[in-house]
Design an enzyme around this catalytic site. Structure first.
Site, mmCIF file in Angstrom:
data_model
loop_
_atom_site.group_PDB
_atom_site.id
_atom_site.type_symbol
_atom_site.label_atom_id
_atom_site.label_comp_id
_atom_site.label_asym_id
_atom_site.label_seq_id
_atom_site.Cartn_x
_atom_site.Cartn_y
_atom_site.Cartn_z
ATOM 1 C CB SER A 94 -11.956 -5.646 -0.553
ATOM 2 O OG SER A 94 -12.640 -4.514 -0.062
ATOM 3 C CE1 TYR A 136 -8.703 -2.937 0.143
ATOM 4 C CE2 TYR A 136 -9.788 -1.328 1.545
ATOM 5 C CZ TYR A 136 -9.493 -2.638 1.235
ATOM 6 O OH TYR A 136 -9.992 -3.645 2.026
ATOM 7 C CE LYS A 159 -7.965 -6.604 -0.859
ATOM 8 N NZ LYS A 159 -7.521 -7.973 -0.473
#
Length: 258
Positions: free
Chosen positions: A141, A154, A158
């Site tokens: 991402s 997040y 990632k």
């Protein structure tokens, strides 16, 4: 036909990017092994693949369940006799909140699906990938490229996934296995369209205006679509990328430069 007669396994099949990866791989000549918890989605995408003249095997799979993943591996080998590429696309949204206050159990749960499950899936396919001198593609991402508030959990997950891909590239390279990463920015698919509609209603403007505002800061003045991101996956799976491993390719229409 960059992937003519190759066998590609894709986890996290859904209506957006997972579907696009499967369909673009089929257009490039691959047969597909499709994995997701939702059987109805698998069936729909399998029909699309077959309509393109390629074979598709749908295997309902919870990637957090090792026995389910073992069945996925066994099914792929039994149906096709080989595996050339594994695409780790399955994803669970981590808590979107500050790291200072986040529930650590929710962070752990995010790591289970987004990092450890990708490791499990990959290493169980290693024997098959070594036979074919195949490849792995991790879907990451653009959160790698920013530190916006509330995205800490997040970004942690990632970033760990990127480190995992790079480390596996070093470990598996001597067996001829390449491991690369695709990092999408915005993905102009159903979820984002819904969100832009929500923002538009909240502000009393049109969703087209929300899109234009968002795209105005991006180099190409547009948001990436699922097929465009899937094409990068096809590239990494193809012989065109035969000398590339440990790389991360950003597909964000120029939102971030790396």
């Amino acid at each position: 036909m960059l992937l003519r007669d190759k066998v590609v396994v894709v986890s996290g099949i859904g209506p957006g990017l997972g579907r696009a990866i499967a369909v673009q791989a089929a257009r490039a000549g691959a047969d597909l092994v499709l994995a997701s918890r939702t059987e109805s989605r698998l069936t729909e995408v399998a029909k699309e693949v077959e309509a393109l003249g390629r074979r598709a095997v749908a295997v309902p799979t919870d990637i957090n369940d090792e026995q389910a993943v073992l069945r996925l591996v066994e099914t792929a080998r039994a149906e096709f006799g080989r595996v050339d590429t594994v695409v780790n696309n399955a994803f669970a949204i981590p808590p979107i909140t500050d790291l200072a206050t986040v529930d650590l159990d929710q962070v752990r749960a995010g790591f289970e699906t987004n990092v450890l499950a990708a490791l499990r899936l990959t290493r169980l396919f290693v024997p098959a990938l070594a036979e074919s001198e195949g490849s792995v593609v991790m879907i990451n991402s653009a959160v790698l490229r920013h530190s916006r508030r509330t995205f800490g959990p997040y970004k942690m997950a990632k970033s760990a996934l990127l480190a995992l891909a790079q480390s596996l590239a070093s470990e598996l390279g001597p067996q001829g296995i390449r491991v690369n990463t695709v990092a999408p920015g915005y993905i102009w698919a159903d979820n984002l369209k819904w969100y832009f509609n929500y923002l538009a209603e909240k502000r009393g403007i049109t969703s087209e205006e929300v899109y234009a505002e968002t795209a105005s800061t991006i180099d190409l003045r547009k948001l990436p679509e699922p097929d465009e991101i899937a094409d990068a996956v096809v590239f990494f799976a193809s012989p065109l990328a035969r000398a590339i491993t440990g790389a991360c390719l950003d597909v964000n229409c120029g939102e971030y430069h790396h």
